[in-house]
Design an enzyme around this catalytic site. Structure first.
Site, PDB file in Angstrom:
ATOM      1  N   ARG A 402      55.879 -22.798  21.588  1.00 58.56           N
ATOM      2  CA  ARG A 402      54.728 -21.978  21.991  1.00 58.56           C
ATOM      3  C   ARG A 402      55.213 -20.999  23.053  1.00 58.56           C
ATOM      4  O   ARG A 402      55.773 -21.410  24.070  1.00 58.56           O
ATOM      5  CB  ARG A 402      53.589 -22.842  22.551  1.00 58.56           C
ATOM      6  CG  ARG A 402      53.016 -23.832  21.536  1.00 58.56           C
ATOM      7  CD  ARG A 402      51.744 -24.498  22.060  1.00 58.56           C
ATOM      8  NE  ARG A 402      51.369 -25.643  21.250  1.00 58.56           N
ATOM      9  CZ  ARG A 402      50.686 -25.570  20.111  1.00 58.56           C
ATOM     10  NH1 ARG A 402      50.318 -24.383  19.657  1.00 58.56           N
ATOM     11  NH2 ARG A 402      50.381 -26.667  19.440  1.00 58.56           N
ATOM     12  N   ARG A 432      50.800 -25.246  15.612  1.00 55.21           N
ATOM     13  CA  ARG A 432      49.409 -25.065  15.199  1.00 55.21           C
ATOM     14  C   ARG A 432      48.613 -24.202  16.172  1.00 55.21           C
ATOM     15  O   ARG A 432      48.628 -24.432  17.376  1.00 55.21           O
ATOM     16  CB  ARG A 432      48.746 -26.439  15.042  1.00 55.21           C
ATOM     17  CG  ARG A 432      47.375 -26.374  14.390  1.00 55.21           C
ATOM     18  CD  ARG A 432      46.872 -27.764  14.090  1.00 55.21           C
ATOM     19  NE  ARG A 432      47.515 -28.353  12.923  1.00 55.21           N
ATOM     20  CZ  ARG A 432      48.077 -29.560  12.898  1.00 55.21           C
ATOM     21  NH1 ARG A 432      48.101 -30.289  13.994  1.00 55.21           N
ATOM     22  NH2 ARG A 432      48.603 -30.029  11.795  1.00 55.21           N
ATOM     23  N   HIS A 462      59.960 -29.428  17.734  1.00 54.30           N
ATOM     24  CA  HIS A 462      59.117 -29.495  18.925  1.00 54.30           C
ATOM     25  C   HIS A 462      59.953 -29.630  20.191  1.00 54.30           C
ATOM     26  O   HIS A 462      59.410 -29.680  21.300  1.00 54.30           O
ATOM     27  CB  HIS A 462      58.149 -30.685  18.785  1.00 54.30           C
ATOM     28  CG  HIS A 462      57.069 -30.744  19.820  1.00 54.30           C
ATOM     29  ND1 HIS A 462      57.053 -31.700  20.814  1.00 54.30           N
ATOM     30  CD2 HIS A 462      55.976 -29.966  20.026  1.00 54.30           C
ATOM     31  CE1 HIS A 462      55.987 -31.519  21.581  1.00 54.30           C
ATOM     32  NE2 HIS A 462      55.319 -30.474  21.124  1.00 54.30           N
ATOM     33  N   TYR A 495      50.305 -26.529  33.278  1.00 60.46           N
ATOM     34  CA  TYR A 495      50.700 -27.846  32.782  1.00 60.46           C
ATOM     35  C   TYR A 495      51.711 -28.481  33.724  1.00 60.46           C
ATOM     36  O   TYR A 495      52.595 -27.812  34.256  1.00 60.46           O
ATOM     37  CB  TYR A 495      51.345 -27.750  31.393  1.00 60.46           C
ATOM     38  CG  TYR A 495      50.437 -27.315  30.272  1.00 60.46           C
ATOM     39  CD1 TYR A 495      49.134 -26.888  30.502  1.00 60.46           C
ATOM     40  CD2 TYR A 495      50.896 -27.315  28.964  1.00 60.46           C
ATOM     41  CE1 TYR A 495      48.322 -26.486  29.466  1.00 60.46           C
ATOM     42  CE2 TYR A 495      50.084 -26.911  27.908  1.00 60.46           C
ATOM     43  CZ  TYR A 495      48.799 -26.490  28.176  1.00 60.46           C
ATOM     44  OH  TYR A 495      47.994 -26.083  27.148  1.00 60.46           O
ATOM     45  N   ARG A 591      47.795 -39.796  29.065  1.00 58.58           N
ATOM     46  CA  ARG A 591      46.683 -38.872  29.270  1.00 58.58           C
ATOM     47  C   ARG A 591      45.633 -38.982  28.176  1.00 58.58           C
ATOM     48  O   ARG A 591      44.434 -38.942  28.451  1.00 58.58           O
ATOM     49  CB  ARG A 591      47.201 -37.438  29.330  1.00 58.58           C
ATOM     50  CG  ARG A 591      46.144 -36.422  29.727  1.00 58.58           C
ATOM     51  CD  ARG A 591      46.587 -35.006  29.469  1.00 58.58           C
ATOM     52  NE  ARG A 591      46.459 -34.653  28.062  1.00 58.58           N
ATOM     53  CZ  ARG A 591      47.361 -33.971  27.370  1.00 58.58           C
ATOM     54  NH1 ARG A 591      48.485 -33.606  27.938  1.00 58.58           N
ATOM     55  NH2 ARG A 591      47.172 -33.681  26.097  1.00 58.58           N
ATOM     56  N   HIS A 619      51.361 -33.223  31.295  1.00 59.63           N
ATOM     57  CA  HIS A 619      52.065 -32.953  30.040  1.00 59.63           C
ATOM     58  C   HIS A 619      53.478 -33.530  29.996  1.00 59.63           C
ATOM     59  O   HIS A 619      54.095 -33.599  28.939  1.00 59.63           O
ATOM     60  CB  HIS A 619      52.109 -31.432  29.829  1.00 59.63           C
ATOM     61  CG  HIS A 619      52.474 -31.007  28.452  1.00 59.63           C
ATOM     62  ND1 HIS A 619      53.701 -30.448  28.139  1.00 59.63           N
ATOM     63  CD2 HIS A 619      51.783 -31.056  27.283  1.00 59.63           C
ATOM     64  CE1 HIS A 619      53.745 -30.171  26.846  1.00 59.63           C
ATOM     65  NE2 HIS A 619      52.595 -30.525  26.299  1.00 59.63           N
TER      66      HIS A 619
END
EC number: 2.7.4.1
Length: 818
Positions: A402, A432, A462, A495, A591, A619
Site C-alpha cells: 500500500r 484490496r 504482503h 499506524y 487488536r 499494527h
C-alpha cells in the site's frame, strides 16, 4: 412410493453423512475457540465503544463511529460476500473454529448486527447534538423552514437539478444496477394510471456532499447533498407524486479472486486488474442499508429486485456514509477546536540518528529501529533520496503493498532509475481497495525505467522489505529495510509500526536471495535469518513455541509474548493451547480477531489476551520467546492461515541489543495499559482492565507519545552541546596554534582512522551496568584529550596565516632587534 430398499438406502446415506460430520467435528477441540466472524464483530463493537468514551474529544468520537461503519462496510464486502458465495454450495464446508457452515455463520452475523447498528445510530445522534451546541450543526431535510428552505431550493435548482437523472421504474423500465457503495434516493410514486412505480435518483459523486448553509457568526451549519435532493424530491418526477422516501445504499460482494478470473496469455496484468475493479461494482448484493421510512411493499420490491433476504436489510436513522465528516473538521470553530480534537502531534526525530550525517554511514555503524507514528519516517525517506543520487549506489529493490497517493519514497525510486541505478519494484496490484492507486504507481515507475514485477499467482506479496546495494571499489555493502507496516508516508503517521534498518551481512544475504527467489517465482527459498511465508514463517513460530514447551516441561521458566492484529490459524492456536497446558506463560496483544479463547479451565489457563484500541491503529507484529525475550522477531504477518500459508510474508530477528530493548520497553508499556486496553474473557467478550484502588491510570499510547517527545528533546540538547564543544575545541586549537611548531611534530597526535564493522552473527548481550566506584578508590586526574584531526588542521592553518601576515619567528625577532 419409495420401496423399503430405497428407504433403507436413503437412511444409510443419511447415517454415513452424519458420521462424516461427527468425524470432522472430532478432529478439533472447540472448547477454547470461537467463530472468526463473531470475534470480528466484537472487535468492531470495541471500536464503537471509543465513540461512547467521554474522555475522548467530541469530534474524535464521531470519527470512531465513522471507523466502525467503514469497518462494517468492508466486512460485508469481503467476509459476508465470501460466505454468501459458499452458502450457495450444495455441500458447505465447516469452519474449523466453530463447526458452523457458511449459512449458519451468516445467520449468526445478521442476528448480531441490529443491536450494534442501534448503538451506532444512538451515539451519532448524541454526538451531533453536542456538536451543534459547540457551533457545528448538521441541518436535516425534515427541519428545513423559512429562509433555510428557500436557500436549499435555490441551490437545488441552480446546481443539483441540472446534474441528476431521475428514473421511473416500471414494467417497461426494469430495476437498474445500483453501484456498490453509492447513495440513492428512492420513493414510491403515485400515478392515476399506473401502479407499483418507483422513483430512483443517484446522489451525484461529482458534487461536494457537504453544502454550507447560511449561519450567524461563530457557528457553521451544513446540509448533506442527499438531504438537499430529498427536500426537493417533489419537483423531480414531473406528474408523478412521491410518497414514502428514503436514502439507500447497496453493499456488494467484493471478495473476487483476480487470479481465479483467468489472465489471457498476452494480457497486461495491469489491464486485467482494471477489468476486475469494474466487475467488483456489479457483483452480487449482500446487504441493503436504508435511512428513512419506506412502506413494506416498497421495501419488498427493492429487496426482491436485488435478490436479498429480509434479514439483509439494515435500518438507520443517521447518514449511511459517515466519511463526509473529514470535510467538516476544517470548519470547527477556533474557540473550541482544542476541546473537540486530539492535541496536535508531530512524529518526532529518532534519537538514533544524527540529522547532520549521511544515513547510510549511521546504519553501517549499527542497526537502527524506527517506531511509527511516534518517530518520524524521515530517516528512511532520506536514505532512499540520498541513495538515488549516490554514485556508489548500484541497485534498489523493494516490495510495495500500500503506497501513499503522494509518495516521496516512490519519487526517490524514480530518481534512482533516472540516474542509472538498477531499480526493481514488486508492486502488489491485489492489495484490496488500493488496487487503482497501485496500478497508477506501477505505470509511473515503469515509465521512469524501473523494473516492475507482480506477485506470484495465488500468493499476495504482503512483506515489507527494501534493499539498497552500494559498491565501493570491489566491496559490496547492503542496507536492508524491514517493516511491520507499509512503506507509506500517510499510514506512518497513523499506524503503530516498527521499521528496522540494518547492514547485517547475514540479513543482507537473505534479503538478496529473497528478491532473487521472487523474480524466479520460487516461494520455498532457504534462509538463515528470515522466516519467509508461505514455507518458512509458521515453522519458525512453531519452533519457538516448542522451545518454551520443552523448557516448561523441564521445570524451567517459560514465556512467549505475541502481538498481532488477528489470530485465526488453527495449527498455531492448538500449539498455543499445548504451550499453556505445559505451563508456558502466554501473553498476547491482539487488536482484532482472536479465535482463541483464554482462561478456559484445563485448556488455556495460562493464556492472557488483551486488545488496545486508541488514537493510533495498533499494527506492529511482535513474536518474542523466553522469559527475558531473548529471541525477538518482528513481522509483516499475523497468525492467520491466509498470511502463514497463502501470502509472501517475512519475520525478521532483532539482533541488536539496543533495538531489542526498545521493543521490550514497548511490550512492557502495552502490557501495563489500563485505560485503552481490554481483556478477552473465556466467553469471547472484551472486558475493561480492573485497576486497583491505588493504581494510577496508564494509557500506553499517550506514554509512548510523551516518551518520544522527551527523547527527541534530549537528543536535540545533546546535539547542541556537541556542537558547542566542537566549536570550543576549534577555538582552543586556533589559540594553541603558535605552540605547535611543525607539521612533523603535530602529525603523531592525530589518531589513526578506525575501521567500522557491522557484522552481527548472534544477538548482542544487553550492556552491563557500570560498577559503582568504591569510596576508597584513589581519585585519578582526567587525562588531557589529544587534539584530533580537525583541531590540528585548524592549528596549522592558523600558523600559516600568522606566518603570512607577520613572518616567521626568526624574521619577527630580527625585526624586533632592529
Amino acid at each position: 412410493m419409495a420401496s423399503k430398499a430405497e428407504k433403507k438406502e436413503k437412511g444409510a446415506r443419511k447415517h454415513r453423512k452424519s458420521v462424516e460430520v461427527i468425524d470432522k467435528s472430532e478432529r478439533y477441540d472447540f472448547s477454547y475457540t470461537q467463530n472468526r466472524e463473531l470475534s470480528w464483530l466484537r472487535f468492531d463493537a470495541r471500536v464503537l465503544d471509543e465513540a461512547y468514551e467521554e474522555s475522548v474529544p467530541l469530534f474524535e468520537r464521531l470519527n470512531f463511529a465513522a471507523i466502525f461503519q467503514s469497518n462494517l462496510d468492508e466486512f460485508f464486502m469481503i467476509r459476508v460476500g465470501g460466505l454468501s458465495d459458499l452458502a450457495t454450495l450444495k455441500r458447505q464446508p465447516v469452519d474449523n473454529k466453530s463447526n458452523l457452515t457458511p449459512a449458519q455463520q451468516l445467520e449468526l452475523i445478521f442476528s448480531t448486527l441490529p443491536p450494534l447498528i442501534r448503538r451506532q445510530n444512538d451515539i451519532v445522534e448524541r454526538i451531533e447534538a453536542s456538536l451543534a451546541e459547540a457551533g457545528v450543526e448538521r441541518v436535516d431535510a425534515a427541519d428545513l423552514a423559512g429562509d433555510d428552505r428557500t436557500f436549499v431550493e435555490r441551490y437545488f435548482q441552480s446546481y443539483v437539478s441540472p446534474v441528476i437523472s431521475p428514473l421511473v421504474i416500471d414494467p417497461r423500465h426494469p430495476f437498474p444496477n445500483l453501484r456498490n457503495g453509492a447513495l440513492y434516493l428512492v420513493c414510491a410514486l403515485e400515478s392515476a394510471d399506473e401502479g407499483n412505480l418507483l422513483g430512483l435518483i443517484e446522489v451525484p459523486q461529482s458534487m461536494n456532499r457537504i453544502v454550507a448553509m447560511p449561519a450567524d457568526g461563530g457557528t457553521w451549519r451544513y446540509i448533506l447533498l442527499e438531504d438537499v435532493i430529498l427536500s426537493c424530491l417533489g419537483s423531480c418526477f414531473g406528474s408523478y407524486a412521491p410518497l414514502d422516501r428514503a436514502v439507500v445504499r447497496v453493499t456488494r460482494n467484493a471478495d473476487i479472486d483476480p487470479d481465479g478470473e483467468g489472465v489471457e496469455e498476452d494480457e497486461d496484468y495491469r489491464q486485467h486488474m482494471k477489468k476486475i475493479l469494474k466487475k467488483r461494482l456489479r457483483l452480487q448484493p449482500v446487504a441493503l442499508q436504508v435511512q428513512g421510512e419506506l412502506a413494506p411493499a416498497t421495501l419488498k420490491s427493492i429487496r426482491k429486485a436485488l435478490g436479498l433476504p429480509a434479514h439483509a436489510v439494515l435500518s438507520y436513522t443517521t447518514p449511511l456514509d459517515l466519511s463526509y465528516i473529514h470535510g467538516i473538521e476544517a470548519h470547527l470553530p477556533e474557540r473550541s477546536r482544542s476541546e473537540l480534537l486530539f492535541p496536535p502531534f508531530k512524529p518526532q526525530a529518532s534519537p538514533m540518528f544524527d540529522a547532520t550525517r549521511p544515513i547510510r554511514e549511521q546504519v553501517i555503524e549499527g542497526d537502527k529501529l524506527l517506531f511509527y507514528p511516534y518517530e518520524s519516517m524521515n530517516p528512511l525517506l532520506d536514505l532512499m533520496h540520498q541513495a538515488a543520487f549516490d554514485d556508489s549506489c548500484i541497485s534498489m529493490k523493494i516490495t510495495l503493498y500500500r503506497v501513499a497517493k503522494q509518495s516521496r519514497l516512490c519519487e526517490s525510486l524514480i530518481d534512482a532509475a533516472e540516474n542509472g541505478k538498477e531499480v526493481t519494484v514488486l508492486m502488489e496490484l491485489r492489495a484490496r481497495f488500493d488496487e487503482q492507486n497501485n496500478i497508477e504507481w506501477a505505470e509511473r515507475l515503469e515509465e521512469a525505467g524501473c523494473t516492475v514485477i507482480y506477485g506470484s499467482e495465488g500468493f499476495k506479496c504482503h512483506s515489507k522489505i527494501c534493499q539498497i546495494t552500494y559498491r565501493d571499489g570491489m566491496a559490496l555493502t547492503r542496507i536492508t529495510l524491514l517493516g511491520t507496516g507499509n512503506f507509506n508516508e500517510k499510514t506512518a503517521k497513523l499506524y503503530s509500526d516498527f521499521m528496522l534498518m540494518t547492514a547485517h551481512p547475514g540479513i543482507g544475504e537473505d534479503a538478496n536471495a529473497f528478491f532473487r527467489n521472487l523474480a524466479l517465482g520460487n516461494l520455498a527459498g532457504d534462509y538463515r535469518f528470515l522466516g519467509v511465508a508461505p514455507a518458512g514463517l509458521k515453522p519458525l513460530i512453531m519452533n519457538g513455541l516448542n522451545r518454551e514447551i520443552d523448557r516448561a516441561r523441564a521445570g524451567e521458566p517459560a514465556r512467549v509474548f505475541f502481538k498481532m492484529n488477528s489470530l485465526t490459524d488453527r495449527e498455531v492456536i492448538d500449539k498455543i493451547a499445548e504451550a499453556s497446558q505445559a505451563g508456558v506463560d502466554v501473553e498476547m496483544i491482539i487488536r482484532g480477531i482472536s479465535c482463541l479463547l483464554p482462561q478456559v479451565p484445563g485448556k488455556t489457563d495460562n493464556v492472557h489476551i488483551r486488545s488496545i484500541v486508541g488514537r493510533f491503529l495498533e499494527h506492529a507484529r511482535v513474536y518474542a520467546f523466553g522469559v527475558d525475550a531473548d529471541i525477538v522477531y518482528l513481522s509483516s504477518a499475523d497468525m492467520m492461515t491466509r498470511n502463514t500459508e497463502h501470502r509472501v510474508e517475512i519475520a525478521y530477528p532483532v539482533l541488536d541489543a539496543t533495538c531489542r530493548s526498545m521493543v521490550q520497553e514497548y511490550m512492557r508499556a502495552q502490557l501495563s495499559d489500563n485505560v485503552k486496553a481490554r481483556v478477552l474473557s473465556s466467553e469471547g467478550t472484551w472486558q475493561r482492565v480492573e485497576r486497583g484502588a491505588d493504581e494510577m491510570p496508564f494509557d500506553s499510547q499517550a506514554y509512548l507519545l510523551k516518551h518520544a517527545y522527551a527523547q527527541a528533546e534530549a537528543a536535540a540538547e545533546r546535539a547542541a552541546q556537541a556542537r558547542q564543544d566542537a566549536a570550543a575545541q576549534e577555538h582552543d586549537g586556533y589559540e594553541a596554534a603558535e605552540g605547535q611548531p611543525t607539521v612533523a611534530e603535530a602529525a603523531p597526535d592525530s589518531p589513526a582512522a578506525t575501521a567500522v564493522r557491522a557484522t552481527i552473527i548472534e544477538p548482542e548481550a544487553e550492556p552491563a551496568p557500570a560498577a559503582a566506584p568504591s569510596p576508597d578508590a584513589p581519585k585519578h586526574a582526567l587525562a588531557k584529550r589529544t587534539p584530533g584531526r580537525l583541531r590540528a588542521g585548524i592549528a596549522l592553518i592558523g600558523m600559516g596565516l600568522k606566518t603570512l601576515l607577520t613572518g616567521t619567528p626568526e624574521e619577527r625577532a630580527k625585526h624586533k632587534r632592529s
